[in-house]
Write a protein that holds these residues in place. Structure first.
Motif, short mmCIF file in Angstrom:
data_model
loop_
_atom_site.label_atom_id
_atom_site.label_comp_id
_atom_site.label_asym_id
_atom_site.label_seq_id
_atom_site.Cartn_x
_atom_site.Cartn_y
_atom_site.Cartn_z
N ASP A 1 0.95 -1.25 0.00
CA ASP A 1 -0.02 0.08 -0.11
C ASP A 1 0.84 1.27 -0.13
O ASP A 1 1.68 1.33 0.80
CB ASP A 1 -0.94 0.11 1.32
N LEU A 2 0.77 1.83 -1.06
CA LEU A 2 1.48 3.18 -1.13
C LEU A 2 0.72 4.55 -0.88
O LEU A 2 -0.33 4.67 -1.51
CB LEU A 2 2.08 3.30 -2.41
N LEU A 3 0.86 5.31 0.43
CA LEU A 3 0.03 6.11 0.84
C LEU A 3 0.72 7.51 0.75
O LEU A 3 1.83 7.69 1.14
CB LEU A 3 -0.58 5.74 2.29
N HIS A 4 -0.12 8.66 0.23
CA HIS A 4 0.36 9.92 0.28
C HIS A 4 -0.65 10.57 1.25
O HIS A 4 -1.70 10.59 1.27
CB HIS A 4 0.49 10.76 -0.77
N PHE A 5 -0.07 11.56 2.18
CA PHE A 5 -0.82 12.40 3.05
C PHE A 5 -0.69 13.62 2.88
O PHE A 5 0.18 14.13 2.28
CB PHE A 5 -0.48 12.27 4.60
N ASP A 6 -2.28 14.45 2.84
CA ASP A 6 -2.12 15.84 2.52
C ASP A 6 -1.80 16.54 3.76
O ASP A 6 -1.42 16.03 4.88
CB ASP A 6 -3.73 16.17 2.08
N GLU A 7 -1.86 18.13 3.60
CA GLU A 7 -1.43 18.77 4.84
C GLU A 7 -2.06 18.69 6.03
O GLU A 7 -1.67 18.90 7.20
CB GLU A 7 -1.24 20.25 4.16
N ASP A 8 -3.39 17.99 6.08
CA ASP A 8 -4.20 17.60 7.00
C ASP A 8 -3.93 16.23 7.66
O ASP A 8 -4.57 15.95 8.77
CB ASP A 8 -5.63 18.17 6.81
N GLY A 9 -3.02 15.59 7.21
CA GLY A 9 -2.71 14.27 7.57
C GLY A 9 -3.74 13.07 7.13
O GLY A 9 -3.94 12.10 7.49
N ARG A 10 -4.64 13.38 6.13
CA ARG A 10 -5.55 12.52 5.50
C ARG A 10 -4.95 11.93 4.15
O ARG A 10 -3.96 12.57 3.56
CB ARG A 10 -7.00 13.31 5.18
N ILE A 11 -5.31 10.72 3.86
CA ILE A 11 -4.62 10.17 2.81
C ILE A 11 -5.26 10.66 1.47
O ILE A 11 -6.66 10.65 1.47
CB ILE A 11 -5.24 8.62 2.89
N ASP A 12 -4.81 11.16 0.67
CA ASP A 12 -5.20 11.75 -0.42
C ASP A 12 -4.86 10.83 -1.83
O ASP A 12 -5.11 11.24 -2.80
CB ASP A 12 -4.88 13.15 -0.63
N ASP A 13 -3.78 10.05 -1.78
CA ASP A 13 -3.60 9.14 -2.59
C ASP A 13 -3.15 7.84 -2.03
O ASP A 13 -2.61 7.84 -1.13
CB ASP A 13 -2.32 9.70 -3.40
N LEU A 14 -3.79 6.72 -2.54
CA LEU A 14 -3.61 5.65 -2.10
C LEU A 14 -3.35 4.58 -3.42
O LEU A 14 -4.50 4.37 -4.26
CB LEU A 14 -4.73 4.86 -1.00
N THR A 15 -2.47 3.91 -3.70
CA THR A 15 -1.95 2.79 -4.62
C THR A 15 -1.74 1.56 -4.10
O THR A 15 -0.77 1.67 -3.08
CB THR A 15 -0.64 3.50 -5.55
N VAL A 16 -2.31 0.56 -4.52
CA VAL A 16 -1.96 -0.97 -4.10
C VAL A 16 -1.17 -1.37 -5.36
O VAL A 16 -1.97 -1.56 -6.23
CB VAL A 16 -3.38 -1.49 -3.61
N MET A 17 -0.23 -2.25 -4.89
CA MET A 17 0.27 -3.19 -5.84
C MET A 17 0.34 -4.52 -5.35
O MET A 17 0.58 -4.66 -4.03
CB MET A 17 1.86 -2.66 -6.15
N VAL A 18 0.14 -5.50 -6.16
CA VAL A 18 0.34 -6.94 -5.71
C VAL A 18 1.24 -7.87 -6.71
O VAL A 18 0.99 -7.63 -7.79
CB VAL A 18 -1.00 -7.57 -5.54
N ARG A 19 1.59 -8.85 -6.17
CA ARG A 19 2.12 -9.99 -6.98
C ARG A 19 1.81 -11.41 -6.17
O ARG A 19 1.48 -11.28 -4.96
CB ARG A 19 3.67 -9.60 -6.97
N PRO A 20 1.96 -12.27 -6.70
CA PRO A 20 2.20 -12.68 -8.14
C PRO A 20 1.04 -12.48 -8.95
O PRO A 20 -0.10 -12.18 -8.38
CB PRO A 20 2.80 -14.18 -8.09
#
Length: 130
Positions: free
Chosen positions: A86-105
């Protein structure tokens, strides 16, 4: 421990949703087009919670500024083991504004795609508030 990680590990969907920004963008590991907005992202994460079994985070990698976080996980979908991030980015208020999920195989990603396809009618209803 990061609040998102804690909420996911505790199975606390309401706490997960509370951490999402209204304009969050969710990028799925199995769908090309990202999903924009809190309602659809919350509904998708609810579907994931129903599909993933034995989810556990095994590594947490944080940017020193606290705005980016990578959570490496292991889970199962049916008889398929999955490793993911799970790749998360937080905005200036500490909320998640971008969530990218990668999986394998690939076999795990395919099992996830099939399981989520079964969930998607419920996900659309949940996102619409029904």
């Amino acid at each position: 421990m990061n609040p998102f990680r804690k909420a996911v590990e505790d199975g606390d969907h309401e706490a997960v949703v509370a951490l999402l920004a209204e304009d969050v963008v969710f990028t799925s590991p199995v769908v090309f087009k990202p999903y924009a907005g809190k309602a659809i992202t919350a509904a998708i994460l609810g579907g994931v919670q129903r599909v993933f079994e034995d989810l556990r985070y095994v590594r947490e990698i944080a940017n020193p500024d606290g705005r980016d976080l990578a959570l490496v996980f292991e889970a199962r979908v049916g008889d398929r083991q999955i490793q993911g991030c799970d790749l998360l980015h937080f905005d200036e208020d500490g909320r998640i504004d971008d969530l990218t999920v990668m999986v394998r195989p690939l076999s795990g990603a395919q099992a996830l795609q099939q399981a989520m396809a079964v969930q998607f009618e419920s996900i659309e209803r949940e996102a619409a508030g029904a």
